[in-house]
Design an enzyme around this catalytic site. Sequence first.
Site, short mmCIF file in Angstrom:
data_model
loop_
_atom_site.label_atom_id
_atom_site.label_comp_id
_atom_site.label_asym_id
_atom_site.label_seq_id
_atom_site.Cartn_x
_atom_site.Cartn_y
_atom_site.Cartn_z
N GLY A 312 26.13 -38.02 34.78
CA GLY A 312 27.02 -37.96 35.93
C GLY A 312 28.36 -38.65 35.74
O GLY A 312 28.94 -38.65 34.65
N SER A 313 28.85 -39.26 36.81
CA SER A 313 30.22 -39.76 36.86
C SER A 313 30.48 -40.96 35.95
O SER A 313 31.62 -41.43 35.87
CB SER A 313 30.57 -40.13 38.31
OG SER A 313 30.54 -38.97 39.13
N THR A 314 29.48 -41.48 35.29
CA THR A 314 29.73 -42.55 34.32
C THR A 314 30.63 -42.05 33.19
O THR A 314 31.25 -42.86 32.50
CB THR A 314 28.41 -43.07 33.73
OG1 THR A 314 27.69 -41.98 33.13
CG2 THR A 314 27.55 -43.71 34.80
N PHE A 315 30.72 -40.72 33.00
CA PHE A 315 31.56 -40.15 31.95
C PHE A 315 33.05 -40.14 32.33
O PHE A 315 33.91 -39.92 31.47
CB PHE A 315 31.12 -38.71 31.64
CG PHE A 315 30.02 -38.61 30.63
CD1 PHE A 315 29.04 -39.59 30.54
CD2 PHE A 315 29.96 -37.54 29.74
CE1 PHE A 315 28.01 -39.50 29.61
CE2 PHE A 315 28.95 -37.45 28.79
CZ PHE A 315 27.96 -38.43 28.74
#
Length: 596
Positions: A312-315
Amino acid sequence: MTRTPLRPLARILSARQKGENPDVIERENIRLRHEEMREKARQRAEGRLVVLALLFFCIFGVVGGRMATLASSEPAEPTAKASTSRIVAQRADIVDRSGRILATNLRTHSLYAQPPHMVEPEKAARALAKIFPDLDEARLIKDFTGSRKFLWVKKKISPEQKQLVHQIGEPGLLFGPREMRLYPNGKLAAHILGGYGFGREGVYAAEVIGTAGVEKAFDDFLRDPAEQGRPLELSLDLTVQAAVERVLFGGMRLMNAKGATAVIMDVHTGEIVSMASLPDFDPNNRPLPLIEGDRADDPLFNRAVQGVYELGSTFKIITAAQGMQLGLVNAHTELDSQSPLVWGKFRIREWNNKNFGPKLSVTDMIVNSSNVATANLAMMIGQQRQRAFFSELGFFDPTPVELVEAPGAKPLLPKNWSEIVTITTSYGHGMSASPLHLATAYASLLNGGYRVKPTLLKRQGPLLGERVVSEEVSRAARDMLRQVVTRGTATFAEVPGYKVGGKTGTADKPNPRGGYYEDKVIATFAGVFPADAPQYVVVVTLDEPVETSGSKPRRTAGWTAVPVAAEIIRRTAPLLGLRPEIEAATLDELQLTKSR
């Protein structure tokens, strides 16, 4: 050899001329011949006696030398029985970074039976079934009364069990010395240690070999006599590992998750200080792998290394860092964030259909976790450059950590890296990687920009690789992650005394039948502490969490993974030697006290 005649003609003729008796000459020659034969026989007998004496001297010398050697040596059990090669049973210890025991050896005994020597086999079978409830009494009776001459009863038994078997008084039940592996901390660091088994086995010894984890990865080192028992030093910290596992287990139960994993890594050396995966197991009694069902439900499954998920948005911070490194943007550059973003038949929307307005700065893109702004930045970067950057951070290969399970855990990549893949991958969808991949990438981005290699071995000093981003970009990324905690989606990650930075990621869980579940997610928090002078990264991932304290169930990482990560940091930061920063009080907060 010339033989002298008994009646030489010349002497006989001469004797007759002189009137002497020729028979005297014959008798004299016979006497001389007999004396010569006796002399040869005596010499031959003397030679034989000398040879025999030398032979006896050598034999007694060898026996005496062997007796002297045995008398001066330490008594020891034989290592094998009727074997042509020695079974090496000794195995080196495994210790943590401070020398505390994680795995060691224990001397115990094995139990075997020789049915031909048994007096009352049926009575012995019934008694053994009472001592060892896992044994089948009927099968023992069949084996003891059949034609078998030898069989193992138990490969390892405790001293108490040995005494109970001894009290049976059956001469056909025998014991052999046995060395086994002991994990004194039970389940602690189970997925890292792995487990052991027996290789070649004899009555008096057995090979102890690794079957998983570092036990198998370093099997040659642990069994090498040339190392003289030197322990294997891991990068783990036993106290930190215990704290992480305790908090992670409580968080998994509190958030109703089916599984969880956490990694703490030194950003400068790549040393894994702690790595936990739940559910876990006891390596002293390693279970058999699951044959049916979801592989992730197997307690032997190491979610930190083998689990590949859409994170998810950790990238998004990776996309932001690449954009800044390429000079396309800086922390204050504004990006188009008008939702939805239409690309062909696809519509890119924000979570929960939010709309952050027409423009967002790169910093606010990270703080608000904007999919649309991140997608627009990814299109500026382009397919080829994005793919190359992800490869440079290690997302295209299995992690090189020293576990036998690691090579088989390769990230799941799209077959065709199209522009829509570039868009979705920029915010953590469309490709899957392990939490350890994510921890390694964060360490490389936030330590000043140098790539690190994850390791489970203790290292002396930093070991940095090639540069992936500049110091300025690394500092800007840390500042963005800090603002995510102070005013963004990870406010629950704030830990008094420690400046924490991090990013949340909530990804819908893929359905094996196709598509995604509507009510199942993978929630992840990837963070760094202290954010202003990074020492460690922490990654926490929960499988199918749901927080139920409110009126509606909440599944996002900000409500599930973040509180667990914050508690891990609060517990472990002091154990890692990090002093909390005490902020000075303002003048308004000071109170005047009256002195006596």
